[in-house]
Design an enzyme around this catalytic site. Structure first.
Site, PDB file in Angstrom:
ATOM      1  N   ARG A  79       0.359   4.312   0.777  1.00  0.00           N
ATOM      2  CA  ARG A  79      -0.890   4.498   1.539  1.00  0.00           C
ATOM      3  C   ARG A  79      -1.603   5.680   0.904  1.00  0.00           C
ATOM      4  O   ARG A  79      -1.060   6.787   0.892  1.00  0.00           O
ATOM      5  CB  ARG A  79      -0.586   4.750   3.017  1.00  0.00           C
ATOM      6  N   HIS A 125      -6.940  -3.027   2.910  1.00  0.00           N
ATOM      7  CA  HIS A 125      -5.706  -2.923   3.687  1.00  0.00           C
ATOM      8  C   HIS A 125      -5.067  -4.324   3.727  1.00  0.00           C
ATOM      9  O   HIS A 125      -5.077  -4.993   4.758  1.00  0.00           O
ATOM     10  CB  HIS A 125      -6.055  -2.436   5.096  1.00  0.00           C
ATOM     11  N   GLN A 143      -2.485  -5.549   6.386  1.00  0.00           N
ATOM     12  CA  GLN A 143      -3.117  -5.787   7.682  1.00  0.00           C
ATOM     13  C   GLN A 143      -3.708  -7.194   7.731  1.00  0.00           C
ATOM     14  O   GLN A 143      -3.509  -7.932   8.698  1.00  0.00           O
ATOM     15  CB  GLN A 143      -4.219  -4.739   7.901  1.00  0.00           C
ATOM     16  N   ASP A 200     -12.800  -2.224  14.149  1.00  0.00           N
ATOM     17  CA  ASP A 200     -11.985  -1.154  13.571  1.00  0.00           C
ATOM     18  C   ASP A 200     -12.635   0.168  13.980  1.00  0.00           C
ATOM     19  O   ASP A 200     -13.780   0.189  14.466  1.00  0.00           O
ATOM     20  CB  ASP A 200     -11.970  -1.327  12.032  1.00  0.00           C
ATOM     21  N   CYS A 244      -7.126  -3.580  14.228  1.00  0.00           N
ATOM     22  CA  CYS A 244      -5.968  -3.209  13.416  1.00  0.00           C
ATOM     23  C   CYS A 244      -5.144  -2.109  14.080  1.00  0.00           C
ATOM     24  O   CYS A 244      -3.960  -1.973  13.789  1.00  0.00           O
ATOM     25  CB  CYS A 244      -6.438  -2.753  12.038  1.00  0.00           C
ATOM     26  N   ARG A 303       2.675  -7.383  11.737  1.00  0.00           N
ATOM     27  CA  ARG A 303       2.762  -6.567  10.513  1.00  0.00           C
ATOM     28  C   ARG A 303       4.199  -6.589   9.991  1.00  0.00           C
ATOM     29  O   ARG A 303       4.445  -6.659   8.789  1.00  0.00           O
ATOM     30  CB  ARG A 303       2.329  -5.125  10.800  1.00  0.00           C
TER      31      ARG A 303
HETATM   32  N1   CP Z   1      -3.043  -0.696  11.370  1.00  0.00           N
HETATM   33  C1   CP Z   1      -2.345   0.240  10.715  1.00  0.00           C
HETATM   34  O1   CP Z   1      -2.220   0.200   9.495  1.00  0.00           O
HETATM   35  O2   CP Z   1      -1.768   1.185  11.495  1.00  0.00           O
HETATM   36  P1   CP Z   1      -1.178   2.578  10.972  1.00  0.00           P
HETATM   37  O3   CP Z   1      -2.346   3.373  10.456  1.00  0.00           O
HETATM   38  O4   CP Z   1      -0.555   3.205  12.190  1.00  0.00           O
HETATM   39  O5   CP Z   1      -0.174   2.311   9.907  1.00  0.00           O
HETATM   40  N1  NVA Z   2     -10.176   1.888   8.801  1.00  0.00           N
HETATM   41  C1  NVA Z   2      -9.031   2.578   9.341  1.00  0.00           C
HETATM   42  C2  NVA Z   2      -7.855   1.651   9.409  1.00  0.00           C
HETATM   43  C3  NVA Z   2      -6.604   2.270   9.978  1.00  0.00           C
HETATM   44  C4  NVA Z   2      -5.440   1.318   9.988  1.00  0.00           C
HETATM   45  C5  NVA Z   2      -8.732   3.784   8.472  1.00  0.00           C
HETATM   46  O1  NVA Z   2      -8.820   3.678   7.253  1.00  0.00           O
HETATM   47  O2  NVA Z   2      -8.438   4.851   9.026  1.00  0.00           O
END
Ligand code: CP
Ligand code: NVA
Length: 333
Positions: free
Chosen positions: A123, A150, A153, A245, A285, A313
């Site tokens: 990430r 993502h 997701q 989101d 998400c 997930r």
């Molecule tokens: N939706 C998602 O990726 O959640 P986290 O940011 O908690 O991993």
């Molecule tokens: N768009 C959000 C998604 C989190 C899972 C972010 O990037 O923070």
């Protein structure tokens, strides 16, 4: 869950698409339409296997390195639990690498990790970091969220829609809110699978033109219908799925004041939901910012499937891991 009568026998071998072995998953568009369908089938099969209490140690003695430059609940937990259920091991490197490339270069991190583990999940702030990891590591690299996409997701989301509707084609999807990473993944998924997707954002917060162009280019083969606009009401009218989101994503914190002024007309609330199909699914998400992009009433209401998404997930990523890494010899012996 939709009846799993279309799945291969649960006591047989896992329905793995061998063409996926060794690939990276940096965006959904790394998979072909067939490969994505096959991952979704494997995800539903793995979920059914887990529910049946059958052992599925397809990653016995395999290890996953997890890197988090940003916070996570779902991604962190589901990758580690997934590896445990698959008989493998996950290592969280978060404490070492709050921002990759400071202590040692990203290529050097990749060239170390490939000597020890079988797959990397990262990430990252910048999508370029995950592409550099993939460039320098000979093992599969999975994007666990970047500033571009993502993909994990999106795979879990497609699985969730399929479970609730029994099909994906022909459904009208609406994304309402910020045209950022999650919207980008849905666009690429829609293009890859030939879905109808209307993305409504405030002016200035549209998805990146390159991502839209890629989704539309994919859609010329699959029949996807991709529409962009600025009117959330137009996007959700008669929609089968409404997705939103956060208005302020991780890394955009300095834009909070501006965004909280611009985004309120894009809140998913009962008035907006009333314009959609009567049984429309509400998706997010997570994490949700209750009272901002979605009201409590809608998020906790009967049409919300957000915790199914969160659960899926786990199953979707187990399918991605098994597909990219391959089934351990021990599991087939
Ligand atoms: N939706 C998602 O990726 O959640 P986290 O940011 O908690 O991993
Ligand atoms: N768009 C959000 C998604 C989190 C899972 C972010 O990037 O923070």
């Amino acid at each position: 869950m939709t009846a799993s009568t279309d799945l291969p026998p649960l006591d047989g071998p896992p329905p793995v698409d061998a063409s996926l072995q060794g690939l990276d998953l940096l965006t959904v568009a790394d998979f072909t339409e067939r490969q994505l369908h096959n991952v979704l089938t494997l995800a539903r099969w793995l979920k059914a296997v887990r529910r049946a209490g059958r052992p599925h140690r397809f990653m016995a003695e395999r290890s996953l390195a997890m890197i988090f430059e940003k916070a996570s609940l779902r991604t962190r937990c589901t990758f580690e639990v997934g590896m445990t259920q698959l008989g493998g091991h996950a290592i969280d490197l978060a404490s070492e690498h709050e921002r990759l490339g400071v202590r040692e270069t990203v290529p050097d991190i990749a060239r170390n990790l490939e000597r020890w583990v079988d797959v990397i999940m990262a990430r990252v702030h910048s999508h370029a970091t995950v592409t550099t990891l993939a460039e320098y590591a000979s093992i599969p690299v999975i994007n666990g969220l970047s500033d571009l996409t993502h993909p994990c997701q999106a795979v879990g989301d497609l699985m969730t829609i399929y479970e609730h509707r029994g099909h994906l084609r022909g459904l009208q999807l609406a994304f309402v809110g910020d045209g950022f990473n999650v919207a980008h993944s849905l666009l690429l998924a829609a293009g890859t699978l030939g879905l109808q997707l209307f993305v409504a954002t405030p002016a200035g917060y549209e998805p990146q033109p390159e991502v839209v162009a890629r989704a539309r280019a994919l859609g010329t083969k699959t029949g996807a219908e991709i529409t962009l606009g600025h009117d959330p009401r137009e996007a959700v009218t008669q929609a089968d799925v409404i997705y939103t989101d956060a208005w302020v994503s991780m890394g955009q914190e300095e834009e909070v004041a501006r965004r909280l002024q611009v985004f309120p007309p894009f809140q998913v609330n009962t008035e907006l939901l009333a314009l959609a199909a009567p049984d429309a699914l509400v998706m997010h998400c997570l994490p949700a910012h209750r009272g901002e992009e979605v009201t409590d009433e809608v998020l906790d209401g009967p049409q919300s499937v957000v915790f199914d998404q969160a659960e899926n997930r786990l199953h979707a990523q187990k399918a991605i891991l098994v597909s990219l890494v391959g089934v351990a010899a021990e599991a087939t012996a």
